[in-house]
Design a protein around this motif. Structure first.
Motif, PDB file in Angstrom:
ATOM      1  N   SER A 294       0.828  -1.196   0.000  1.00 39.88           N
ATOM      2  CA  SER A 294       0.000   0.000   0.000  1.00 39.88           C
ATOM      3  C   SER A 294       0.879   1.269   0.000  1.00 39.88           C
ATOM      4  CB  SER A 294      -1.002  -0.096   1.156  1.00 39.88           C
ATOM      5  OG  SER A 294      -0.965   1.013   1.969  1.00 39.88           O
TER       6      SER A 294
ATOM      7  N   LYS B 287       2.307   1.613  -3.559  1.00 40.11           N
ATOM      8  CA  LYS B 287       1.266   2.026  -4.525  1.00 40.11           C
ATOM      9  C   LYS B 287       0.971   3.519  -4.373  1.00 40.11           C
ATOM     10  CE  LYS B 287      -1.029  -2.076  -6.027  1.00 40.11           C
ATOM     11  NZ  LYS B 287      -2.120  -3.034  -5.881  1.00 40.11           N
ATOM     12  N   ASP B 288       0.927   3.988  -3.115  1.00 36.21           N
ATOM     13  CA  ASP B 288       0.725   5.431  -2.879  1.00 36.21           C
ATOM     14  C   ASP B 288       1.851   6.220  -3.548  1.00 36.21           C
ATOM     15  OD1 ASP B 288      -1.483   4.925  -1.400  1.00 36.21           O
ATOM     16  OD2 ASP B 288      -0.556   5.288   0.570  1.00 36.21           O
ATOM     17  N   TYR B 289       3.059   5.722  -3.408  1.00 35.85           N
ATOM     18  CA  TYR B 289       4.223   6.406  -3.995  1.00 35.85           C
ATOM     19  C   TYR B 289       4.051   6.512  -5.515  1.00 35.85           C
ATOM     20  CZ  TYR B 289       8.886   7.089  -5.834  1.00 35.85           C
ATOM     21  OH  TYR B 289       9.955   7.541  -6.542  1.00 35.85           O
TER      22      TYR B 289
ATOM     23  N   GLU C 137       1.386   6.492  -7.227  1.00 35.88           N
ATOM     24  CA  GLU C 137       0.273   7.364  -7.647  1.00 35.88           C
ATOM     25  C   GLU C 137       0.586   8.843  -7.486  1.00 35.88           C
ATOM     26  OE1 GLU C 137      -3.137   5.877  -5.522  1.00 35.88           O
ATOM     27  OE2 GLU C 137      -3.045   4.013  -6.701  1.00 35.88           O
ATOM     28  N   GLU C 138       1.586   9.118  -6.585  1.00 33.54           N
ATOM     29  CA  GLU C 138       1.896  10.537  -6.286  1.00 33.54           C
ATOM     30  C   GLU C 138       2.484  11.266  -7.484  1.00 33.54           C
ATOM     31  OE1 GLU C 138       4.430  10.884  -2.805  1.00 33.54           O
ATOM     32  OE2 GLU C 138       2.761  10.196  -1.573  1.00 33.54           O
TER      33      GLU C 138
END
Ligand code: PMP
Length: 314
Positions: free
Chosen positions: A306, A309-311, A313-314
């Motif tokens: 998670s 994935k955040d990285y 999307e940033e």
């Protein structure tokens, strides 16, 4: 936020409870006032049976690091290895004042056997498979090509159990080969310091002469034996870790390399980003823009997936 440590390729699981109980029963009765039996014949014999080799093809040691130390010291000359790889090869070479000859892996992380063979004066060649930190296996044909040179060659197989590729058949054919394995990874015993080597009887006898007679404490030796007797429990953890590795890889395919070990190399240096999220991974100071992450428990891996994935999307 709980901190998690995925930086040293350790096993996320402690030793199984049933094994701990057997070990405690041993500790209750152990004769701590006595030296270990010289050469630890019981451990050596159990490793022989476990690997399908004769006892005189086996050497045990205080972590596979001890065997790297002995082998590199004994080489007394140029040490060849292929970066990016485990840093201890150049560490010991430097300690003894020997030259480190780096023949980098090719861009697909395969071994450049032809280039290695150009170093005819090498005293020792080290091949790491699965390789740390890239995670890939080294192809058997290129290993054999190097072994055909006759130069003493270490095949560092620390992550063997996660890979499914067994090289022990090469021990019978090549007298210049030593395969190194460890109890620090698949066997959950990093704190106990147990490793072993497999090679020709001549080479093993030679190395044993360079080793202290009481090279390992009785508790580490005993726990290793109990682990071997209960290998089924070890296997359960290996399967779990391999399943998790494949799951994490499939979630993060775009940013990781495929792996045959218990870790994944990331195509970015996410050391600081992950540390800010309480996830400690391995910085690779010698490999630009990469980092390495150990496979942990399912819950730990969920946090990893998670965060990454955040990285992305940033
Ligand atoms: N070889 C490789 C490739 C490793 O990654 C490690 C541990 N990180 C070792 C050897 C050393 O293992 P041990 O704990 O048995 O000394």
């Amino acid at each position: 936020m709980e901190e998690i440590y995925l930086d040293k390729n350790e096993n996320p699981f402690n030793i199984p409870d049933a094994i701990r109980e057997k070990f405690i029963a041993y500790v209750r009765e152990a004769d701590f006032n006595r030296y270990p039996e010289k050469g630890l014949p019981s451990l050596i014999s159990s490793l022989g049976k476990f690997t399908g080799l004769e006892a005189d093809n086996i050497i045990a040691a205080n972590g596979s690091d001890e065997l790297l130390d002995i082998l590199i010291k004994r080489a007394n000359g140029d040490i060849v290895f292929s970066s990016p790889t485990f840093e201890m090869y150049s560490f010991y070479a430097k300690n003894y004042g020997y030259r480190s000859v780096d023949v980098p892996l090719k861009s697909d992380f395969s071994l450049d056997a032809d280039e290695i063979l150009k170093h005819k004066d090498a005293k020792l060649i080290v091949i790491c498979s699965p390789n740390n930190p890239t995670g890939n296996l080294i192809d058997r044909e290129s290993i054999k090509k190097v072994l055909d040179s006759g130069i003493t060659t270490i095949l560092d197989n620390a992550y063997y159990e996660f890979s499914g590729e067994n090289y022990t058949d090469l021990v019978k054919k090549y007298h210049n080969l030593i395969i190194l394995r460890t109890f620090s990874k698949a066997f959950s015993m990093a704190g106990m310091r147990v490793g072993y080597g497999m090679g020709s009887a001549d080479l093993m006898a030679d190395l044993k002469k360079l080793q202290a007679p009481f090279y390992m404490n009785i508790m580490s030796a005993k726990l290793a034996e109990i682990m071997i007797e209960n290998y089924k429990l070890v296997e359960d953890n290996i399967k779990y870790i391999v399943n998790e590795r494949e799951r994490v890889y499939s979630e993060l395919k775009d940013i990781t390399y495929k792996s045959d070990a218990n870790f994944l190399m990331l195509k970015k240096d996410l050391f600081d980003y992950m540390a800010e999220r309480g996830i400690h991974i391995r910085k690779l100071p010698l490999v630009k823009d990469r980092s390495r992450i150990t496979i942990g428990t399912r819950e730990e891996n969920d946090r990893v997936v998670s965060a990454i994935k955040d990285y992305m999307e940033e």
